[in-house]
Design an enzyme around this catalytic site. Structure first.
Site, mmCIF file in Angstrom:
data_model
loop_
_atom_site.group_PDB
_atom_site.id
_atom_site.type_symbol
_atom_site.label_atom_id
_atom_site.label_comp_id
_atom_site.label_asym_id
_atom_site.label_seq_id
_atom_site.Cartn_x
_atom_site.Cartn_y
_atom_site.Cartn_z
ATOM 1 N N LEU A 173 -44.018 29.732 65.392
ATOM 2 C CA LEU A 173 -44.965 28.513 65.761
ATOM 3 C C LEU A 173 -46.214 28.677 64.894
ATOM 4 C CD1 LEU A 173 -44.260 26.280 67.646
ATOM 5 C CD2 LEU A 173 -46.076 26.969 69.089
ATOM 6 N N ILE A 176 -46.390 25.525 60.118
ATOM 7 C CA ILE A 176 -45.277 24.566 59.744
ATOM 8 C C ILE A 176 -44.848 24.364 61.172
ATOM 9 C CG2 ILE A 176 -42.982 24.170 58.758
ATOM 10 C CD1 ILE A 176 -44.179 25.635 56.447
ATOM 11 N N ARG A 196 -44.510 36.193 67.510
ATOM 12 C CA ARG A 196 -44.620 37.460 67.760
ATOM 13 C C ARG A 196 -45.403 37.641 69.039
ATOM 14 N NH1 ARG A 196 -49.381 40.601 65.865
ATOM 15 N NH2 ARG A 196 -49.950 38.571 64.739
ATOM 16 N N GLY A 252 -37.039 27.696 56.815
ATOM 17 C CA GLY A 252 -37.842 29.153 56.629
ATOM 18 C C GLY A 252 -37.226 29.816 55.196
ATOM 19 N N ARG A 253 -36.574 30.774 55.364
ATOM 20 C CA ARG A 253 -35.931 31.292 54.397
ATOM 21 C C ARG A 253 -34.516 31.627 54.768
ATOM 22 N NH1 ARG A 253 -39.782 30.160 51.914
ATOM 23 N NH2 ARG A 253 -41.123 31.389 50.566
ATOM 24 N N GLU A 282 -29.923 32.013 47.021
ATOM 25 C CA GLU A 282 -30.163 31.050 46.242
ATOM 26 C C GLU A 282 -30.111 31.435 44.913
ATOM 27 O OE1 GLU A 282 -33.876 29.167 47.615
ATOM 28 O OE2 GLU A 282 -33.109 28.700 49.543
ATOM 29 N N HIS A 300 -33.807 23.811 48.741
ATOM 30 C CA HIS A 300 -35.150 24.125 48.804
ATOM 31 C C HIS A 300 -36.065 23.401 48.587
ATOM 32 C CE1 HIS A 300 -36.966 28.207 49.130
ATOM 33 N NE2 HIS A 300 -37.899 27.573 49.752
ATOM 34 N N ALA A 302 -37.899 20.919 50.646
ATOM 35 C CA ALA A 302 -38.838 20.615 51.960
ATOM 36 C C ALA A 302 -40.103 20.595 51.565
ATOM 37 C CB ALA A 302 -38.451 21.419 53.160
#
Length: 340
Positions: A173, A176, A196, A252-253, A282, A300, A302
């Site tokens: 959170l 983004i 976290r 994200g990744r 990727e 990828h 976004a």
């Protein structure tokens, strides 16, 4: 190699401006804006034939070598990279993620690091919502159905699912993730999150455990950084906890999700669908995903809009100008910035 080195020396010869090592492709306006202000040593200049690390080392050998570099996610900044360019004191990354930069090594050597900050945040949040809507309402799948003439031949396409009222679990959170939450609140979604630590500024329900978050969610949105703690944070157990009606969105990744287990879960109907803008290896994408009508794929992108590209140009130059004038960087990052 001698010819290439001579060309590089020619790039650096325009006196009066600080030298910048450019290690990513840029469009013409970006290139022009950089050259207006800096002596640009460009890895992608026409006729430049040196491999990346050799180019970096050659740049370090020119008179008045560069003290700053502009990179993207495809450039790994580690001890080897910094050894090749001992003159560097500032790394400006045009990526939001930091998994390609050894921040501890940079700090040890006194190299400042900046990233794209919040330049992409609104565009990525918009895109995440778009992916989710597409998967739930089957927009792309039904569009293909219409284009191939199946509407007339086979009748109506199967109905999708409503977004409003869905329980959405957001992993990460930050800049983004918080924007995604606000957008989905407007659709009437119930927001939960994992991070976290709890965020005092929000009223969403916090889950310290991603497995528990998945079990209480209809949708999982991956919006966290990639680090040791978040690699494969969405694994087989998490996917099974999400359940057969669940949807995963990843902006994200790629490696935040165990991609092999995701493919199995989709193939076996253990989850309902996925919207994926990033992938673990990727540009390779698991071929099995191509035939799945319940999966929306993009490359990828976004982060990329005409507006974000223009904003990124101004932001990158702002960070460089701050560095060369001895001012604080606009968006400095430190060794604890990868913490989820």
């Amino acid at each position: 190699a001698v010819v290439a080195t001579l060309k590089l020396a020619t790039m650096a010869a325009a006196g009066g401006k600080p030298a910048v090592l450019l290690l990513r492709p840029v469009d013409a306006p970006f290139a022009a804006a950089l050259r207006d202000r800096f002596r640009v040593l460009d890895l992608y200049a026409p006729g430049q034939a040196l491999p990346a690390l050799a180019f970096v080392a050659a740049a370090a050998a020119v008179p008045e070598p560069p003290r700053a570099t502009v990179i993207w996610g495809g450039v790994r900044v580690d001890a080897s990279f910094l050894d090749a360019a001992p003159s560097l004191r500032c790394v400006v990354s045009t990526a939001a993620g930091l998994d390609h930069i050894d921040l501890a090594e940079c700090a040890r050597r006194g190299v400042a690091v900046a990233n794209s900050g919040e330049v992409y945040s609104t565009d990525v949040a918009d895109y995440a919502v778009g992916l989710l809507l597409d998967v739930l309402r089957r927009v792309s799948a039904s569009e293909r159905y219409v284009r191939r003439g199946s509407w007339a031949a086979q009748g109506d396409y199967p109905l999708g699912s409503k977004l409003g009222g869905k329980r959405v679990g957001i992993i990460g959170l930050g800049n983004i993730g918080s924007r995604i939450a606000k957008r989905l609140e407007a659709f009437g979604c119930i927001i939960h999150y994992n991070s976290r630590k709890p965020k005092d500024s929000v009223s969403y329900k916090y889950f310290p455990n991603v497995h528990e978050l998945a079990a209480e969610s209809d949708v999982l949105v991956v919006a966290c950084a990639l680090n040791k703690a978040t690699r494969h944070i969405v694994n087989k157990d998490v996917l099974e906890a999400l359940g057969k009606d669940g949807v995963v969105v990843n902006i994200g990744r790629g490696a935040n999700i165990d991609e092999a287990e995701l493919v199995i879960a989709l193939r076996e109907g253990k989850i309902a669908g996925a919207g994926l803008d990033v992938f673990e290896h990727e540009p390779k994408v698991p071929a099995e995903l191509f035939s799945m009508e319940n999966v929306v794929l993009s490359r990828h992108v976004a982060v990329l809009t005409e507006e974000s590209r223009s904003d990124l140009r101004a932001h990158t130059i702002g960070n460089l100008e701050a560095f060369f004038s001895g001012q604080p960087l606009l968006t400095p990052v430190h060794a604890d910035s990868l913490a989820q």
